[in-house]
Design an enzyme around this catalytic site. Structure first.
Site, PDB file in Angstrom:
ATOM      1  N   GLU A 177      -8.891 -11.453  -7.987  1.00 34.35           N
ATOM      2  CA  GLU A 177      -8.010 -10.345  -7.548  1.00 34.35           C
ATOM      3  C   GLU A 177      -6.982 -10.047  -8.739  1.00 34.35           C
ATOM      4  O   GLU A 177      -6.445  -9.156  -9.152  1.00 34.35           O
ATOM      5  CB  GLU A 177      -7.679 -10.038  -6.257  1.00 34.35           C
ATOM      6  CG  GLU A 177      -8.794  -9.800  -5.217  1.00 34.35           C
ATOM      7  CD  GLU A 177      -8.416  -9.641  -3.884  1.00 34.35           C
ATOM      8  OE1 GLU A 177      -7.402 -10.122  -3.548  1.00 34.35           O
ATOM      9  OE2 GLU A 177      -9.337  -9.644  -2.942  1.00 34.35           O
ATOM     10  N   ASN A 224      -2.295   0.132   6.627  1.00 31.13           N
ATOM     11  CA  ASN A 224      -1.887  -1.094   7.261  1.00 31.13           C
ATOM     12  C   ASN A 224      -1.070  -1.928   6.414  1.00 31.13           C
ATOM     13  O   ASN A 224      -1.024  -3.223   6.253  1.00 31.13           O
ATOM     14  CB  ASN A 224      -2.904  -2.117   7.902  1.00 31.13           C
ATOM     15  CG  ASN A 224      -4.153  -2.152   6.616  1.00 31.13           C
ATOM     16  OD1 ASN A 224      -3.851  -1.843   5.548  1.00 31.13           O
ATOM     17  ND2 ASN A 224      -5.231  -2.912   7.000  1.00 31.13           N
ATOM     18  N   PHE A 265     -15.860   5.010   6.389  1.00 27.00           N
ATOM     19  CA  PHE A 265     -14.353   5.261   6.024  1.00 27.00           C
ATOM     20  C   PHE A 265     -13.873   5.231   4.665  1.00 27.00           C
ATOM     21  O   PHE A 265     -12.843   5.250   4.380  1.00 27.00           O
ATOM     22  CB  PHE A 265     -13.754   4.343   6.942  1.00 27.00           C
ATOM     23  CG  PHE A 265     -13.880   2.927   7.024  1.00 27.00           C
ATOM     24  CD1 PHE A 265     -13.019   2.188   5.863  1.00 27.00           C
ATOM     25  CD2 PHE A 265     -14.500   2.280   7.658  1.00 27.00           C
ATOM     26  CE1 PHE A 265     -13.250   0.934   5.805  1.00 27.00           C
ATOM     27  CE2 PHE A 265     -14.954   1.076   7.598  1.00 27.00           C
ATOM     28  CZ  PHE A 265     -14.036   0.300   6.538  1.00 27.00           C
ATOM     29  N   TYR A 318     -12.754  -3.177  -3.364  1.00 29.29           N
ATOM     30  CA  TYR A 318     -13.155  -3.198  -1.745  1.00 29.29           C
ATOM     31  C   TYR A 318     -14.699  -2.938  -1.957  1.00 29.29           C
ATOM     32  O   TYR A 318     -15.416  -2.247  -1.262  1.00 29.29           O
ATOM     33  CB  TYR A 318     -12.592  -1.790  -1.244  1.00 29.29           C
ATOM     34  CG  TYR A 318     -11.056  -2.358  -0.848  1.00 29.29           C
ATOM     35  CD1 TYR A 318     -10.730  -3.338  -0.153  1.00 29.29           C
ATOM     36  CD2 TYR A 318     -10.146  -0.976  -0.866  1.00 29.29           C
ATOM     37  CE1 TYR A 318      -9.706  -3.617   0.456  1.00 29.29           C
ATOM     38  CE2 TYR A 318      -8.869  -1.193  -0.513  1.00 29.29           C
ATOM     39  CZ  TYR A 318      -8.598  -2.719   0.194  1.00 29.29           C
ATOM     40  OH  TYR A 318      -7.185  -2.719   0.504  1.00 29.29           O
ATOM     41  N   THR A 364      -6.468  -6.994  10.708  1.00 28.50           N
ATOM     42  CA  THR A 364      -6.479  -5.760   9.765  1.00 28.50           C
ATOM     43  C   THR A 364      -5.830  -4.479  10.700  1.00 28.50           C
ATOM     44  O   THR A 364      -5.457  -3.715  10.033  1.00 28.50           O
ATOM     45  CB  THR A 364      -7.904  -5.541   9.588  1.00 28.50           C
ATOM     46  OG1 THR A 364      -8.530  -6.567   8.896  1.00 28.50           O
ATOM     47  CG2 THR A 364      -8.096  -4.335   8.578  1.00 28.50           C
ATOM     48  N   LYS A 383       0.827  -1.178   0.017  1.00 28.26           N
ATOM     49  CA  LYS A 383       0.003  -0.007   0.035  1.00 28.26           C
ATOM     50  C   LYS A 383       0.997   1.337   0.138  1.00 28.26           C
ATOM     51  O   LYS A 383       2.036   1.152   0.265  1.00 28.26           O
ATOM     52  CB  LYS A 383      -0.951  -0.062   1.269  1.00 28.26           C
ATOM     53  CG  LYS A 383      -1.873  -1.156   1.184  1.00 28.26           C
ATOM     54  CD  LYS A 383      -2.912  -1.109   2.392  1.00 28.26           C
ATOM     55  CE  LYS A 383      -4.003  -2.154   2.314  1.00 28.26           C
ATOM     56  NZ  LYS A 383      -4.890  -1.855   3.094  1.00 28.26           N
ATOM     57  N   HIS A 411      -2.162  -5.399   1.403  1.00 27.88           N
ATOM     58  CA  HIS A 411      -3.399  -6.218   1.194  1.00 27.88           C
ATOM     59  C   HIS A 411      -3.059  -7.591   0.715  1.00 27.88           C
ATOM     60  O   HIS A 411      -2.124  -7.817   0.109  1.00 27.88           O
ATOM     61  CB  HIS A 411      -4.320  -5.510  -0.194  1.00 27.88           C
ATOM     62  CG  HIS A 411      -5.226  -6.615  -0.374  1.00 27.88           C
ATOM     63  ND1 HIS A 411      -6.433  -6.605   0.055  1.00 27.88           N
ATOM     64  CD2 HIS A 411      -5.077  -7.620  -1.671  1.00 27.88           C
ATOM     65  CE1 HIS A 411      -6.975  -7.511  -0.591  1.00 27.88           C
ATOM     66  NE2 HIS A 411      -6.386  -8.200  -1.577  1.00 27.88           N
TER      67      HIS A 411
HETATM   68  N1  UDP Z   1     -10.328  -0.454   6.753  1.00 28.15           N
HETATM   69  C1  UDP Z   1     -10.160   0.833   7.234  1.00 28.15           C
HETATM   70  N2  UDP Z   1     -11.045   0.892   8.517  1.00 28.15           N
HETATM   71  C2  UDP Z   1     -11.858  -0.132   8.881  1.00 28.15           C
HETATM   72  C3  UDP Z   1     -11.738  -1.611   8.387  1.00 28.15           C
HETATM   73  C4  UDP Z   1     -11.060  -1.370   7.184  1.00 28.15           C
HETATM   74  O1  UDP Z   1      -9.834   1.795   7.205  1.00 28.15           O
HETATM   75  O2  UDP Z   1     -12.581  -0.352  10.000  1.00 28.15           O
HETATM   76  C5  UDP Z   1      -9.388  -0.479   5.502  1.00 28.15           C
HETATM   77  C6  UDP Z   1      -7.921  -1.204   5.917  1.00 28.15           C
HETATM   78  O3  UDP Z   1      -7.060  -0.482   5.000  1.00 28.15           O
HETATM   79  C7  UDP Z   1      -8.172  -2.619   5.419  1.00 28.15           C
HETATM   80  C8  UDP Z   1      -9.051  -2.443   4.359  1.00 28.15           C
HETATM   81  O4  UDP Z   1      -9.823  -1.316   4.581  1.00 28.15           O
HETATM   82  O5  UDP Z   1      -7.095  -3.359   5.144  1.00 28.15           O
HETATM   83  C9  UDP Z   1     -10.161  -3.776   3.821  1.00 28.15           C
HETATM   84  O6  UDP Z   1     -10.563  -3.949   4.740  1.00 28.15           O
HETATM   85  P1  UDP Z   1     -10.890  -5.690   5.164  1.00 28.15           P
HETATM   86  O7  UDP Z   1     -11.914  -5.580   6.170  1.00 28.15           O
HETATM   87  O8  UDP Z   1     -10.808  -6.313   3.572  1.00 28.15           O
HETATM   88  O9  UDP Z   1      -9.412  -6.110   5.778  1.00 28.15           O
HETATM   89  P2  UDP Z   1      -8.124  -6.773   5.340  1.00 28.15           P
HETATM   90  O10 UDP Z   1      -8.653  -7.973   4.606  1.00 28.15           O
HETATM   91  O11 UDP Z   1      -7.156  -5.715   4.451  1.00 28.15           O
HETATM   92  O12 UDP Z   1      -7.534  -7.285   6.482  1.00 28.15           O
HETATM   93 MG    MG Z   2      -9.992  -7.861   2.929  1.00 24.68          MG
END
Ligand code: UDP
Ligand code: MG
Length: 153
Positions: free
Chosen positions: A126, A112, A57, A49, A91, A9, A115
């Site tokens: 993807e 974070n 958010f 997403y 996450t 990222k 991905h």
């Molecule tokens: N994200 C965020 N706030 C939240 C949850 C997710 O900004 O409360 C962002 C974060 O960068 C995350 C991405 O959205 O990596 C995708 O969310 P997901 O739930 O798919 O988590 P991941 O698979 O990346 O762990």
């Molecule tokens: Mg995810």
């Protein structure tokens, strides 16, 4: 062998952590089948997403993911999806276990670091979303007998 999809990222690019994160995957024994830099936009992020477009958010997530180009990659290995997902960690970096990428390199829920695909089916979707077939390479690694026993592959 199984393939998974990873994004380094913008925070990883900005913090000069590309090498550190890539080294984690290489030291684990994962093969890089495809890798490139690209600029994401809202259109592709609304697909990628889709499960989050209605969350409050989401605009902030789009701003974060488009701040700089990203590095996208296809990693290959036995059970690569589960392996990479477990290396990635929870996450929210503050909740991610030490030893995971997020647990070692971040302090944010949104910024974070990486991905990683969360299932074999989503990995296929993807990879197709971000790569053309000719950008994924099928080559053999001489080191493979040192990574897997013969009966594992
Ligand atoms: N994200 C965020 N706030 C939240 C949850 C997710 O900004 O409360 C962002 C974060 O960068 C995350 C991405 O959205 O990596 C995708 O969310 P997901 O739930 O798919 O988590 P991941 O698979 O990346 O762990
Ligand atoms: Mg995810």
């Amino acid at each position: 062998m199984e393939q998974t999809f990873v994004i380094l990222k913008p925070s990883t690019i900005e913090r000069f952590l590309i090498g550190d994160v890539l080294t984690r995957f290489q030291h684990r024994g994962l093969k890089i089948s495809g890798i490139k830099m690209m600029q994401l936009d809202e259109k592709i992020l609304r697909e990628h997403y889709a499960h989050l477009v209605d969350r409050p958010f989401f605009p902030s997530l789009v701003a974060s993911m488009t701040r700089t180009p990203v590095i996208v990659m296809v990693l290959e290995g036995k059970e690569a999806v589960e392996t990479v997902r477990s290396m990635t960690g929870a996450t929210n970096c503050r909740k991610a276990a030490p030893g995971t990428i997020r647990g070692d390199f971040g302090l944010s829920g949104q910024e974070n670091i990486v991905h990683a695909s969360d299932s074999v089916d989503n990995a296929k979707i993807e990879i197709n979303r971000f790569f053309k077939p000719e950008e994924i390479f099928d080559y053999s690694l001489l080191i493979r007998p040192a990574i897997y026993a013969a009966d594992e592959i």
